[in-house]
Scaffold this active site. Structure first.
Site, short mmCIF file in Angstrom:
data_model
loop_
_atom_site.label_atom_id
_atom_site.label_comp_id
_atom_site.label_asym_id
_atom_site.label_seq_id
_atom_site.Cartn_x
_atom_site.Cartn_y
_atom_site.Cartn_z
N HIS A 169 -7.35 -0.77 9.04
CA HIS A 169 -6.62 0.49 8.95
C HIS A 169 -5.58 0.56 10.07
O HIS A 169 -5.70 -0.14 11.08
CB HIS A 169 -7.62 1.64 9.10
CG HIS A 169 -7.04 2.96 9.45
ND1 HIS A 169 -7.04 3.46 10.74
CD2 HIS A 169 -6.41 3.87 8.69
CE1 HIS A 169 -6.46 4.64 10.73
NE2 HIS A 169 -6.07 4.92 9.52
N LYS A 185 1.01 5.24 0.62
CA LYS A 185 0.33 6.45 1.10
C LYS A 185 0.57 7.54 0.08
O LYS A 185 1.71 7.95 -0.16
CB LYS A 185 0.91 6.84 2.48
CG LYS A 185 0.39 8.14 3.03
CD LYS A 185 -1.10 8.12 3.23
CE LYS A 185 -1.50 7.33 4.48
NZ LYS A 185 -2.96 7.24 4.64
N ASN A 228 -2.91 3.43 12.26
CA ASN A 228 -2.15 4.64 12.56
C ASN A 228 -0.88 4.17 13.27
O ASN A 228 -0.79 2.99 13.63
CB ASN A 228 -2.92 5.57 13.51
CG ASN A 228 -3.80 6.56 12.77
OD1 ASN A 228 -4.95 6.74 13.11
ND2 ASN A 228 -3.28 7.21 11.75
N ASN A 274 -11.21 4.43 5.21
CA ASN A 274 -11.16 4.57 6.66
C ASN A 274 -11.50 6.02 7.00
O ASN A 274 -11.23 6.50 8.09
CB ASN A 274 -9.80 4.21 7.24
CG ASN A 274 -8.72 5.17 6.82
OD1 ASN A 274 -8.15 5.02 5.73
ND2 ASN A 274 -8.42 6.17 7.64
N GLU A 326 -7.99 3.62 -2.12
CA GLU A 326 -8.45 3.94 -0.77
C GLU A 326 -8.72 5.44 -0.64
O GLU A 326 -7.81 6.25 -0.86
CB GLU A 326 -7.39 3.48 0.23
CG GLU A 326 -7.76 3.70 1.68
CD GLU A 326 -6.73 3.09 2.63
OE1 GLU A 326 -6.11 2.06 2.28
OE2 GLU A 326 -6.52 3.66 3.72
N ASP A 351 -10.83 -0.33 12.37
CA ASP A 351 -9.75 0.09 13.27
C ASP A 351 -10.32 -0.01 14.68
O ASP A 351 -11.22 0.74 15.04
CB ASP A 351 -9.32 1.53 12.95
CG ASP A 351 -8.14 1.98 13.81
OD1 ASP A 351 -8.14 1.69 15.03
OD2 ASP A 351 -7.23 2.62 13.26
N ASN A 371 -5.81 9.77 0.92
CA ASN A 371 -6.55 10.42 2.02
C ASN A 371 -7.50 11.52 1.54
O ASN A 371 -7.54 12.61 2.12
CB ASN A 371 -5.58 10.99 3.07
CG ASN A 371 -4.99 9.90 3.96
OD1 ASN A 371 -3.80 9.60 3.88
ND2 ASN A 371 -5.82 9.27 4.78
N ASP A 426 -3.53 5.26 -1.43
CA ASP A 426 -4.40 5.96 -0.49
C ASP A 426 -4.01 7.43 -0.36
O ASP A 426 -3.12 7.76 0.42
CB ASP A 426 -4.31 5.28 0.89
CG ASP A 426 -5.05 6.05 1.97
OD1 ASP A 426 -5.90 6.90 1.62
OD2 ASP A 426 -4.78 5.80 3.17
N LYS A 452 0.86 -1.18 0.00
CA LYS A 452 0.00 0.00 0.00
C LYS A 452 0.89 1.22 0.00
O LYS A 452 1.81 1.33 0.82
CB LYS A 452 -0.88 0.01 1.24
CG LYS A 452 -1.45 1.39 1.56
CD LYS A 452 -2.41 1.34 2.71
CE LYS A 452 -2.73 2.73 3.22
NZ LYS A 452 -3.82 2.72 4.18
#
Ligand SMILES: [Mg+2]
Length: 429
Positions: free
Chosen positions: A325, A198, A327, A274, A251, A298, A228, A226, A196
């Protein structure tokens, strides 16, 4: 056996974090986490972990006080305590309308994130008291190991000069070659076969090139991107078209359920989230509009391991996939994630975890990835042991901080390098 809670200890810590980039900015040199210890009258201690920013601590402290005298087995009662604490918190801060606090979803998530830290600690203590692993308390594992994906980040070689920080040996990753090199290292070290990236850091064409490079370097491996929610619907559809043949899922390409639904209507690439489905209240609209095909659970902000299983059941009912998910987190949370993931029947995607990025932990022994998987522990409780000396050291760092790093702020961290930086407006591209 006496399961009565006689002591609760909260230890806020700061954990070293590499300079990982995202659309908001960059990770700070240290990130706050909260370690929860719950002790029973028999001297059994359970551990939990959750977000450690000030707002979580402010809720966790009165929550901890209310746990004295309760049973570690009273997991449903934790939500009652959360409601009481929310009312107290509103009174303390002088707010008259407690409905506002309950009605705002971020406040709800805040409370559930605090509940999860205590729920995991109670499950750990209960498991230790009964001699049973946490997955057994959740109904039993349906697999012996849980697959995780490599979580690739655009990254600087080091935090900006002048910032107190731990060095890391991952080097920079700011272009397709850097991303592929990072992925190769993840694969060699941990055996991950799912990647994955980011995104939302560079213009979409650069990120498309990076995913293309990954597809060429690792043919047939599941890939995800992803950003965001940094893209418009139009940009999301363009990326989906260009990468549709290699993406396992996209994502949160665009922000919010209406935008995600518009993207989903224009592509066959599955969308994961997420961000637009983060509470039970957000499920109905997103699912009925077909906005998401995979929900990234999560246990922290969904309110614990049992709520995560409830989420998985709702997803199953609607034919929506489920994955996980992450963090920044430590080994307690990885153990909790692994236990609950082991009990979810239809988990068809590798889970996310930041754990390989964390060089520090509060456990006597770090959890390990073998062939990209974490073995599900059959020891009582979570199967992990707190290292009190390590915990003290990371707590000392929190105590010594002047307050600037006690609340995660990726935009502030970015301003150290780029003084004019503000969180970009969305959609950014
Ligand atoms: Mg995400």
């Amino acid at each position: 056996m006496n399961l009565t809670i006689t002591d609760v200890r909260l230890t806020p810590i700061l954990v070293a974090d590499p300079p990982l980039l995202n659309t908001q900015g960059v990770h700070q040199p240290y990130t706050p986490r909260l370690i929860v210890e719950v002790e029973t009258a028999d001297g059994v201690v359970g551990v939990g972990e959750t977000y450690g920013d000030t707002k979580y601590l402010e809720l966790a402290r009165p929550f901890a006080e209310r746990l004295h005298g309760r049973q570690v087995s009273d997991l449903n009662g934790l939500f009652t305590v959360a409601d009481e604490v929310a009312v107290d918190a509103a009174r303390i801060s002088g707010q008259v309308d407690v409905g506002g606090l309950r009605g705002v979803q971020t406040a709800d998530k805040l409370r559930l994130s605090v509940v999860s830290g205590f729920e995991v600690a109670c499950l750990d203590a209960l498991g230790k008291a009964l001699g049973l692993p946490v997955h057994t308390l959740l109904g039993g594992k349906v697999r012996d190991s849980v697959e995780f994906s490599a979580y690739l980040f655009y990254k600087w070689a080091a935090h900006p000069a002048g910032a107190p920080a731990e060095a890391d040996d991952w080097g920079a990753a700011l272009d397709p070659a850097g991303v592929v090199a990072q992925a190769r290292r993840f694969k060699d070290r941990y055996g991950f076969t799912s990647f994955k990236l980011k995104g939302g850091v560079f213009p979409p064409d650069e990120e498309i090139a990076a995913v293309r490079a990954l597809a060429e370097a690792f043919p047939g491996h599941p890939l995800r991107l992803d950003p965001n929610g940094a893209w418009s619907v139009e940009t999301s559809l363009k990326v989906a078209k260009e990468l549709g043949d290699v993406l396992e899922y996209l994502e949160d390409p665009a922000l919010g359920t209406p935008a995600m639904a518009a993207v989903a209507a224009g592509t066959d690439v599955p969308l994961a989230t997420n961000m637009c489905v983060t509470t039970f209240g957000e499920i109905r609209e997103a699912f009925t509009r077909g906005a998401v095909q995979v929900v990234l659970s999560d246990h922290h902000y969904w309110g614990g391991l049992r709520n995560t299983r409830e989420l998985a059941a709702v997803c199953r009912t609607f034919g929506v996939g489920v994955s996980m998910h992450s963090n920044t987190h430590l080994g307690i949370s990885l153990a909790a994630m692994t236990h609950v993931a082991a009990t979810v029947p239809d988990l068809h995607h590798a889970c996310d975890s930041h754990y390989p990025w964390q060089s520090e932990d509060v456990l006597t022994e770090r959890l390990t990835f073998d062939a990209g998987r974490v073995t599900v522990s059959d020891k009582p409780g979570l199967g992990v042991e707190l290292d009190h000396e390590r915990l003290r050291r990371l707590h000392r760092r929190w105590l010594d901080d002047d307050g600037t790093l006690r609340d995660r702020d990726d935009a502030a961290a970015m301003r150290v390098a780029e003084p004019g930086w503000t969180t970009p407006a969305v959609p950014r591209w």
